[in-house]
Design an enzyme around this catalytic site. Structure first.
Site, short mmCIF file in Angstrom:
data_model
loop_
_atom_site.label_atom_id
_atom_site.label_comp_id
_atom_site.label_asym_id
_atom_site.label_seq_id
_atom_site.Cartn_x
_atom_site.Cartn_y
_atom_site.Cartn_z
N GLY A 1 53.40 19.73 -105.37
CA GLY A 1 53.39 18.37 -105.92
C GLY A 1 54.78 17.86 -106.23
O GLY A 1 55.77 18.39 -105.72
N HIS B 1 58.38 16.28 -98.43
CA HIS B 1 56.95 16.58 -98.26
C HIS B 1 56.31 15.59 -97.29
O HIS B 1 55.50 15.96 -96.44
CB HIS B 1 56.22 16.48 -99.61
CG HIS B 1 56.70 17.41 -100.67
ND1 HIS B 1 57.37 16.97 -101.78
CD2 HIS B 1 56.60 18.75 -100.79
CE1 HIS B 1 57.66 18.01 -102.56
NE2 HIS B 1 57.21 19.09 -101.98
N GLN C 1 62.28 23.54 -93.54
CA GLN C 1 63.46 24.38 -93.33
C GLN C 1 64.30 24.51 -94.61
O GLN C 1 65.06 25.44 -94.78
CB GLN C 1 64.31 23.77 -92.20
CG GLN C 1 65.57 24.52 -91.83
CD GLN C 1 65.27 25.93 -91.35
OE1 GLN C 1 64.28 26.17 -90.68
NE2 GLN C 1 66.11 26.87 -91.73
N ASP D 1 63.42 25.46 -97.36
CA ASP D 1 63.13 26.79 -97.91
C ASP D 1 63.07 27.78 -96.75
O ASP D 1 62.00 28.29 -96.39
CB ASP D 1 61.81 26.75 -98.69
CG ASP D 1 61.88 25.77 -99.84
OD1 ASP D 1 62.38 26.13 -100.91
OD2 ASP D 1 61.48 24.59 -99.66
N GLN E 1 61.58 31.26 -97.27
CA GLN E 1 60.13 31.13 -97.47
C GLN E 1 59.42 30.95 -96.14
O GLN E 1 58.41 31.60 -95.86
CB GLN E 1 59.87 29.95 -98.39
CG GLN E 1 58.42 29.57 -98.52
CD GLN E 1 58.23 28.50 -99.58
OE1 GLN E 1 58.31 28.78 -100.76
NE2 GLN E 1 57.97 27.28 -99.17
P1 AMP Z 1 57.30 22.67 -102.67
O1 AMP Z 1 56.46 21.56 -103.17
O2 AMP Z 1 58.68 22.67 -103.21
O3 AMP Z 1 56.61 24.01 -102.75
O4 AMP Z 1 57.49 22.40 -101.10
C1 AMP Z 1 56.38 22.23 -100.23
C2 AMP Z 1 56.89 22.21 -98.81
O5 AMP Z 1 57.80 21.12 -98.65
C3 AMP Z 1 57.65 23.49 -98.43
O6 AMP Z 1 57.30 23.87 -97.11
C4 AMP Z 1 59.07 23.04 -98.51
O7 AMP Z 1 59.95 23.77 -97.68
C5 AMP Z 1 58.98 21.59 -98.04
N1 AMP Z 1 60.14 20.82 -98.48
C6 AMP Z 1 60.67 20.75 -99.74
N2 AMP Z 1 61.78 20.00 -99.75
C7 AMP Z 1 61.97 19.57 -98.48
C8 AMP Z 1 62.96 18.76 -97.84
N3 AMP Z 1 63.98 18.23 -98.51
N4 AMP Z 1 62.84 18.53 -96.52
C9 AMP Z 1 61.80 19.07 -95.82
N5 AMP Z 1 60.84 19.84 -96.35
C10 AMP Z 1 60.92 20.10 -97.67
#
Ligand code: AMP
Length: 283
Positions: free
Chosen positions: A31, A37, A148, A150, A153
């Site tokens: 979230g 996202h 990418q 992360d 991850q």
């Molecule tokens: P999170 O909500 O932080 O767990 O992220 C959910 C997904 O969004 C993960 O696959 C992250 O790698 C991706 N994500 C987070 N920040 C970015 C970004 N700046 N650009 C692209 N994907 C992202």
């Protein structure tokens, strides 16, 4: 857009969709959604008939001294963004339904989870792979969309998917950035104005590395030194790691090679930020 809190309910609904031979794209998130996202959601919508987004601040991936409690949860705004982006199903489970009393099963991708962010955040990736394994079993998507941003991850999840034969294609999408280069992150919301300005040093340092490499530098330690020097100029910055590693196994490299990963984690004030680049073929 349908919202589900129960794993069983969403599984039943997705089964129905699957019978119609529809492709399902899945974007797991915690979230506090931003354009990073949304880029994953957009790609999922392009390549599939049905898009499922999960929103779950997964306690299993937070250490005891980390920001689980204060992690932003603007759920109303998130749902609105998803609705506008054309998401079909939201999976919004509570902690108790994901980890009921007696919960005892964890997925651990050994080795890859011990380096880079894994050494500063013990248990973090074990929590990530456990929840993603559960989510994949609940949603059973055709394609899984990860960022990418992360990088470690994404690599660990791809390894888990391969090792445990999850029938899903993993797609890793580029990092979305602010105009000045700062990688979008839900944690950027913690930064004060001054810290927000300082935080741009992460992406600046990666650009510096790319420039050094374009100009012929191949020694990883020299590049790491220059990155550290640049970041250390910011008084609010405390470096956790700067590493140049093989993208296959995350092992440190002495010399730059095409496709290697430069990854860093830096605390700006109290906020831990990460960023990375994959060195392009020119190297
Ligand atoms: P999170 O909500 O932080 O767990 O992220 C959910 C997904 O969004 C993960 O696959 C992250 O790698 C991706 N994500 C987070 N920040 C970015 C970004 N700046 N650009 C692209 N994907 C992202």
């Amino acid at each position: 857009m349908k919202i589900f809190n129960s794993p069983d309910r969403i599984s039943v609904e997705i089964n129905r969709i699957r019978l119609g031979k529809k492709r399902i794209g899945f974007v797991p998130t915690m979230g506090a959604l931003h354009a990073g996202h949304l880029s994953l959601i957009k790609q999922a919508a392009k390549e599939n008939n049905t898009v499922v987004v999960s929103i779950f601040v997964n306690p299993a991936q937070f250490g005891p001294k980390e920001d689980l409690k204060k992690y932003p949860r603007p759920i109303k705004k998130d749902l609105e963004l998803c609705r506008k982006a054309g998401v079909d199903f939201i999976f919004l489970p509570g902690n108790k339904i994901m980890y009921p009393q007696g919960y005892s099963t964890f997925v651990n991708v050994e080795g890859l989870n011990e380096v880079l962010c894994g050494s500063a955040r013990p248990g973090h990736f074990r929590g990530v792979t456990t929840v993603v394994a559960k989510l994949l079993n609940i949603v059973r998507p055709d394609a899984l969309y990860l960022g990418q941003k992360d990088a470690q991850q994404a690599l660990i999840i791809a390894r888990m998917v391969k090792d445990l034969n999850f029938p899903v294609k993993v797609k890793v999408m580029p990092t979305i950035r602010e105009n000045d280069g700062l990688a979008l992150s839900s944690r950027n919301a913690y930064l004060s104005k001054k810290e927000r300005n300082d935080a741009v040093v992460l992406s600046k340092a990666l650009l510096l590395a790319q420039t050094l490499i374009d100009n012929g530098q191949r020694q990883a330690n020299r590049i790491i030194t220059r990155i550290k020097q640049l970041i250390s100029k910011k008084r609010s910055a405390r470096i956790d790691y700067v590493s140049i590693v093989d993208l296959e196994n995350l092992m440190p490299l002495k010399k730059i090679k095409p496709g290697c990963l430069i990854a860093l984690a830096v605390k700006i004030g109290k906020t831990r930020l990460i960023d990375n680049i994959i060195i392009n073929e020119k190297a």
